[in-house]
Design a protein around this motif. Sequence first.
Motif, PDB file in Angstrom:
ATOM      1  N   ILE A   1      20.137  28.568  33.074  1.00 32.99           N
ATOM      2  CA  ILE A   1      20.385  30.010  33.099  1.00 32.99           C
ATOM      3  C   ILE A   1      19.474  30.674  34.126  1.00 32.99           C
ATOM      4  N   ARG A   2      20.045  31.588  34.905  1.00 34.70           N
ATOM      5  CA  ARG A   2      19.266  32.405  35.826  1.00 34.70           C
ATOM      6  C   ARG A   2      19.466  33.874  35.493  1.00 34.70           C
ATOM      7  N   SER A   3      18.369  34.624  35.631  1.00 32.44           N
ATOM      8  CA  SER A   3      18.385  36.028  35.225  1.00 32.44           C
ATOM      9  C   SER A   3      18.601  36.996  36.371  1.00 32.44           C
ATOM     10  N   ASP A   4      18.273  36.589  37.580  1.00 26.41           N
ATOM     11  CA  ASP A   4      18.364  37.473  38.741  1.00 26.41           C
ATOM     12  C   ASP A   4      19.763  37.409  39.354  1.00 26.41           C
ATOM     13  N   PRO A   5      20.477  38.525  39.422  1.00 29.52           N
ATOM     14  CA  PRO A   5      21.828  38.514  40.017  1.00 29.52           C
ATOM     15  C   PRO A   5      21.841  38.062  41.469  1.00 29.52           C
ATOM     16  N   GLU A   6      20.718  38.229  42.169  1.00 29.55           N
ATOM     17  CA  GLU A   6      20.648  37.838  43.568  1.00 29.55           C
ATOM     18  C   GLU A   6      20.336  36.359  43.748  1.00 29.55           C
ATOM     19  N   ASN A   7      20.048  35.664  42.665  1.00 28.19           N
ATOM     20  CA  ASN A   7      19.637  34.256  42.748  1.00 28.19           C
ATOM     21  C   ASN A   7      20.718  33.368  42.137  1.00 28.19           C
ATOM     22  N   GLU A   8      21.813  33.209  42.845  1.00 26.67           N
ATOM     23  CA  GLU A   8      22.909  32.383  42.363  1.00 26.67           C
ATOM     24  C   GLU A   8      22.617  30.902  42.634  1.00 26.67           C
ATOM     25  N   PHE A   9      23.355  30.041  41.939  1.00 27.46           N
ATOM     26  CA  PHE A   9      23.194  28.600  42.124  1.00 27.46           C
ATOM     27  C   PHE A   9      23.806  28.167  43.456  1.00 27.46           C
ATOM     28  N   GLU A  10      23.055  27.390  44.225  1.00 23.58           N
ATOM     29  CA  GLU A  10      23.555  26.820  45.476  1.00 23.58           C
ATOM     30  C   GLU A  10      24.178  25.456  45.199  1.00 23.58           C
ATOM     31  N   PRO A  11      25.100  25.000  46.062  1.00 27.56           N
ATOM     32  CA  PRO A  11      25.758  23.709  45.845  1.00 27.56           C
ATOM     33  C   PRO A  11      24.787  22.541  45.681  1.00 27.56           C
ATOM     34  N   ASP A  12      23.709  22.512  46.479  1.00 28.91           N
ATOM     35  CA  ASP A  12      22.775  21.402  46.357  1.00 28.91           C
ATOM     36  C   ASP A  12      22.009  21.465  45.041  1.00 28.91           C
ATOM     37  N   GLU A  13      21.786  22.673  44.518  1.00 30.36           N
ATOM     38  CA  GLU A  13      21.116  22.806  43.230  1.00 30.36           C
ATOM     39  C   GLU A  13      22.027  22.343  42.096  1.00 30.36           C
ATOM     40  N   LEU A  14      23.300  22.645  42.208  1.00 33.61           N
ATOM     41  CA  LEU A  14      24.255  22.174  41.205  1.00 33.61           C
ATOM     42  C   LEU A  14      24.321  20.654  41.203  1.00 33.61           C
ATOM     43  N   GLN A  15      24.295  20.063  42.377  1.00 32.41           N
ATOM     44  CA  GLN A  15      24.329  18.600  42.471  1.00 32.41           C
ATOM     45  C   GLN A  15      23.076  17.984  41.844  1.00 32.41           C
ATOM     46  N   LEU A  16      21.918  18.595  42.100  1.00 28.72           N
ATOM     47  CA  LEU A  16      20.678  18.091  41.517  1.00 28.72           C
ATOM     48  C   LEU A  16      20.706  18.206  39.996  1.00 28.72           C
ATOM     49  N   ALA A  17      21.209  19.319  39.485  1.00 28.75           N
ATOM     50  CA  ALA A  17      21.312  19.496  38.036  1.00 28.75           C
ATOM     51  C   ALA A  17      22.245  18.470  37.411  1.00 28.75           C
ATOM     52  N   ALA A  18      23.346  18.187  38.099  1.00 23.84           N
ATOM     53  CA  ALA A  18      24.294  17.190  37.599  1.00 23.84           C
ATOM     54  C   ALA A  18      23.658  15.799  37.569  1.00 23.84           C
ATOM     55  N   THR A  19      22.897  15.469  38.604  1.00 27.18           N
ATOM     56  CA  THR A  19      22.206  14.176  38.638  1.00 27.18           C
ATOM     57  C   THR A  19      21.195  14.076  37.507  1.00 27.18           C
ATOM     58  N   LEU A  20      20.472  15.160  37.288  1.00 25.78           N
ATOM     59  CA  LEU A  20      19.484  15.170  36.217  1.00 25.78           C
ATOM     60  C   LEU A  20      20.144  14.968  34.856  1.00 25.78           C
TER      61      LEU A  20
END
Length: 291
Positions: free
Chosen positions: A171-190
């Motif tokens: 979960i992220r609280s800041d509307p300006e701080n959206e998930f980037e594709p590489d961050e989604l990939q890292l989360a999926a790997t984790l």
Amino acid sequence: TDISESRQFEQERAELREASRHARSIADVARARLAFIAEVSSDITMTLDPVEVCRRLAAHAVGRLADWVSVYVLDGDQCHRIAAAHRDPRWAQAVSELVGNYPIDVSSDAMVARAVRTKTAVLEQHMHEKQVNDTYPDPGGRAVVEGMGVSSAFVIPMIARNEVVGVMAFIRSDPENEFEPDELQLAATLASRAALAVQNAQLYARQTTVAQALQQAVLPEALPILDTVKLVARYEPALDGAGVGGDFYDVFRLPTGRVALAVGDAAGHGLQAGALMGQLRNALRAYAVQE
């Protein structure tokens, strides 16, 4: 003087330098991600307590991928939050109050439930009120979550051996701080790496529970009280893992008034030897009573 060739050479050299810097940057990021995954994998596999596995997982993930993280485990038709962490110490207590509360029904419209049913990740870059209400129908839980802030969420199932064992919610609280594709990939790997650790810990916990129940069933509940002999017993399994071996003892009074003392060892190790041990102990008592 015609310097066009020289200018072209300088431009190509500058482009090569930029490409080299970009490649090194990508390599550095890749190495950092691999190091992060390796560190988390090493830490969560150091324990076989399912709750502790999820606690460590949330603690690592929250510092890298989200403002706050929840880890759920699947139990029947419900997902139970057993760990949560927030990057802001001011919200640590609020997050801890969510643990153990507000289970999510798999048949609901909550993002966690959808991830379980579809076995695929669910991403919402702009959360709206209904999505929060679906996850936290209780006013108390919803007030806590709204206080921390929910702007975007990435929910991914933890799948091990084609079985959903749990769910991670970033979960992220800041509307300006959206998930980037590489961050989604890292989360999926984790989540993928964590799934096997969680499943192994759950299997170990179930095996240990069975082992403890079996141990209690096959060993004497109490020793007889005798006038002429004082009896004391201590049982210490020498094996790691399930904690059950083939060794057993027994003390019981015979119909003739005499007392039988038995010490035995069923060949083998683990639950199979423990089960055989129980059969031998019962058979021994039956033969002893029959003299």
